[in-house]
Write an enzyme that holds these catalytic residues in place. Structure first.
Site, short mmCIF file in Angstrom:
data_model
loop_
_atom_site.label_atom_id
_atom_site.label_comp_id
_atom_site.label_asym_id
_atom_site.label_seq_id
_atom_site.Cartn_x
_atom_site.Cartn_y
_atom_site.Cartn_z
N PRO A 223 -7.29 2.52 4.64
CA PRO A 223 -6.51 1.28 4.82
C PRO A 223 -6.19 0.63 3.48
CG PRO A 223 -8.36 1.35 6.36
CD PRO A 223 -8.55 2.50 5.42
N GLY A 224 -4.95 0.19 3.34
CA GLY A 224 -4.54 -0.53 2.14
C GLY A 224 -4.04 0.33 1.02
N THR A 225 -3.92 1.64 1.22
CA THR A 225 -3.48 2.51 0.13
C THR A 225 -1.97 2.58 -0.02
OG1 THR A 225 -3.74 4.38 1.66
CG2 THR A 225 -5.55 3.94 0.14
N GLY A 226 -1.22 2.03 0.92
CA GLY A 226 0.23 1.96 0.74
C GLY A 226 1.03 2.88 1.65
N THR A 228 2.27 2.27 4.80
CA THR A 228 3.41 1.54 5.37
C THR A 228 4.40 1.14 4.28
OG1 THR A 228 1.93 0.69 7.09
CG2 THR A 228 4.04 -0.40 6.82
N GLU A 444 -31.65 -9.39 -13.13
CA GLU A 444 -30.35 -8.92 -13.60
C GLU A 444 -30.43 -8.47 -15.05
OE1 GLU A 444 -28.03 -8.38 -11.57
OE2 GLU A 444 -28.92 -9.45 -9.87
#
Length: 646
Positions: A223-226, A228, A444
């Protein structure tokens, strides 16, 4: 993008406040008034009508003035009667009593009725009047209801009796402004789909050697890789009709609608061939015809069968190209994926370092970016980000700059937006007491110190500002994208993950729950080294275990154990050995550099955030240099490198 690119639509826009339009409100008010009138009309008790014979008693009522008004009704059918109102009051309703008297018209009739104050003569057709009085209200109500139902169905995108019509939308160049220039980070996928566009523009160039264009192209990626966006670019570049539809638009509550819509969509495509059909989220309709766990779904299977026949059946026509997108290729039916239907499967993967830089540059064109903003540094710090994540990063940076009233987006805004997208927003409201703040600072600092000493990826930033569920974070900045990792590099990663827990043991002599995610990630890497990558010196180069996947669920649900319990014990022992050695190495590093660990934790408590340069200064010089000292040192180095060799 200016306002000229998107002219205002002439269609009625919905009210942003959610108010009902004036026309619709007036219609509902009229409907309500009609129902109230009918209710009041039918709820009134019927008036009692008294039948009086035309006799001396009736004439006595007339002469005594007890008849208030009367009508002489002459029906078309030949019947004559007198109806009217007397002065007597009905005890049940409290209204004047009405009467009806059958008469025969004669010469003395009007002379007998001369004492009635108000006398009228009326001609009527009783049958027509009864039909109208009974049917008109019913017809009005049914007409209003039909109008409302039909109007709502049209607003929902379909008219009455058109459930089986395709809901594919035809996109034109005036509505779509996306081109291949707006697509970055997926160069190989763009080249493959660009070949289809070139074929549609010049088919003879490919047909002269006997080749044919693929019938279907399946875009696969996270999802979100382009995916569409790539389809929108095809629509913007191709000079042919482009139909767009979602997989969920086929199957609905009515039986047979999905298959009918598939057939109607291809009928429209045949009339507009050559053309392109884009089906987004095809897994909603193209799932495997599986009848195991969960059973089957006849309606979806019929829709899939219709799609399979239209794509490659007896009546298949050339000139229609199907492009589909999904992030669940594992659940698609095998018949849908075979050559002849989806001839190509294009993987739209996560962008590389250069791809992320290009994506950031495209989205940065829409905002006002400060000259000193380094997008390459942001691209280096965002491994694993998709195109949608990077677009969200740029947007968040613009919002942060606008919130503080800046004239341009600075580098600090971009880094803050990156941290916000990755870990969440800063939670300043989560106040830590001095003891927890000191413990978090040492935790940290232990990560940062061990990571720098073992020689892994350079540390970019260390912070003890809570974000999301974490009380602090240590961020590394890779020099480049890596697709394979060596055994030594993995051991360094595990050692760096153990740095936080090791610092707690060295400084406080106790451990806390703060290392939960570190231990989980370290254990996962160690087990993958032993079971998947064959990096164990004890067990040798072999893989242990096989994943089992159920097609209905589309994910790994089980892992078989085709080895003995003795081998399983040896695997657990080897994983524990790797983790223990990494932990001991981290503890030794921190004990040997205890002064630097204390200085780093103290600086972190004071500043809350340390950059990579600050950490390097602590390790090399035992203090944090000022910006002037760093600039002077950098200038000396540049001058020395520019001087000619003697």
């Amino acid at each position: 993008m200016n306002s000229q690119d998107n002219p205002p639509s002439k269609e009625r826009q919905p009210d942003p406040a959610g108010r009902m339009p004036a026309k619709g409100l007036l219609l509902w008010l009229l409907l309500l008034g009609l129902f109230l009138s009918l209710f009041q009309f039918f709820s009134q008790p019927p008036e009692r009508i008294r039948n009086l014979p035309y006799s001396p008693d009736f004439l006595a009522l007339v002469h005594d003035g007890r008849i208030r008004e009367a009508q002489l009704v002459l029906d078309v059918s030949g019947a004559q009667y007198i109806r009217g109102v007397t002065t007597d009051i009905d005890e049940r309703t409290g209204r004047p009593l009405r009467f009806r008297t059958e008469v025969v018209v004669h010469d003395d009739l009007f002379r007998d009725l001369k004492d009635v104050p108000k006398l009228e003569v009326k001609r009527q057709n009783p049958l027509v009047w009864q039909m109208l009085s009974g049917a008109v209200p019913f017809l009005i109500v049914m007409g209003v209801l039909y109008y409302l139902i039909n109007r709502q169905m049209k607003l929902a995108g379909r008219g009455a009796l058109s459930f089986g019509k395709s809901r594919a939308k035809l996109l034109t160049r005036t509505r779509n402004k996306v081109t291949f220039d707006d697509v970055a980070g997926i160069d190989e996928a763009r080249e493959e789909v660009q070949e289809i566009v070139e074929f549609l523009k010049d088919p003879k160039r490919f047909q002269k050697l006997g080749g044919r264009i693929p019938k279907g192209v399946l875009l696969v990626g996270q999802p979100g890789t382009g995916k569409t966006l790539l389809a929108k670019a095809i629509a913007g570049e191709a000079q042919v009709p482009f139909f767009s539809i979602s997989g969920s638009d086929f199957v609905e509550m009515f039986v047979g609608v999905g298959a009918s819509r598939v057939r109607d969509m291809f009928e429209q495509a045949k009339r507009n061939a050559p053309c392109i059909i884009f089906i987004d989220e095809i897994d909603a309709v193209g799932r495997s015809r599986f009848s195991g766990i969960g059973g089957g779904h006849d309606e979806r299977e019929q829709t899939l069968n219709a799609l399979l026949v239209e794509m490659d059946g007896f009546d298949t026509q050339e000139g229609i190209i199907i492009i589909a997108a999904t992030n669940r290729p594992d659940v698609l039916d095998n018949a849908l994926l075979r050559p002849g239907r989806f001839d190509r499967q294009i993987v739209v993967d996560l962008p590389t370092l250069e791809g992320r830089l290009n994506i950031l540059q495209i989205h940065a064109k829409r905002i006002r970016l400060a000259p000193q903003a380094d997008l390459r540094r942001i691209a280096r710090g965002t491994p694993g980000f998709s195109g949608a994540d990077l677009a969200n990063l740029i947007n968040e940076a613009a919002l942060l700059a606008a919130r503080r009233g800046a004239s341009a987006v600075q580098m600090s805004d971009l880094e803050e937006a990156r941290d916000k997208v990755r870990w969440g927003r800063e939670r300043r409201s989560r106040m830590l007491d001095d003891q927890e703040k000191r413990l978090t600072a040492y935790h940290e600092s232990g990560h940062a110190l061990v990571m720098q000493m073992v020689g892994g990826e350079p540390v970019h930033k260390v912070t003890i500002i809570p974000r999301g569920q974490a009380l602090g974070a240590t961020m590394q900045l890779p020099e480049k994208d890596r697709y394979t990792e060596s055994r030594s590099k993995l051991i360094k990663m595990i050692t760096g993950l153990m740095g936080g827990r090791a610092a707690e043991e060295v400084v406080f002599g106790d451990v806390t729950t703060g290392a939960q995610m570190d231990l989980r990630q370290a254990t996962h890497i160690a087990r993958m080294m032993v079971c998947e990558w064959g990096m164990s010196s004890e067990l040798g180069p072999q893989s242990f275990g096989e994943r089992e996947e159920l097609l209905f669920l589309g994910r790994e649900i089980n892992r078989t154990q085709p080895y003995s319990e003795e081998t399983a014990r040896r695997i657990d022992t080897e994983v524990a050995r790797i983790l223990r050695e990494a932990h001991d190495t981290a503890v030794q590093i921190l004990r040997d550099n205890r002064e630097k660990l204390d200085l780093m934790a103290k600086s972190l408590i004071e500043r809350e955030t340390l950059s990579g340069n600050d950490i390097e200064d602590i390790l090399r010089f035992g203090r944090i240099r000022s910006d002037e000292e760093r600039e002077a040192k950098s200038a000396d180095v540049s001058a020395a490198s520019a001087s000619p060799a003697t």
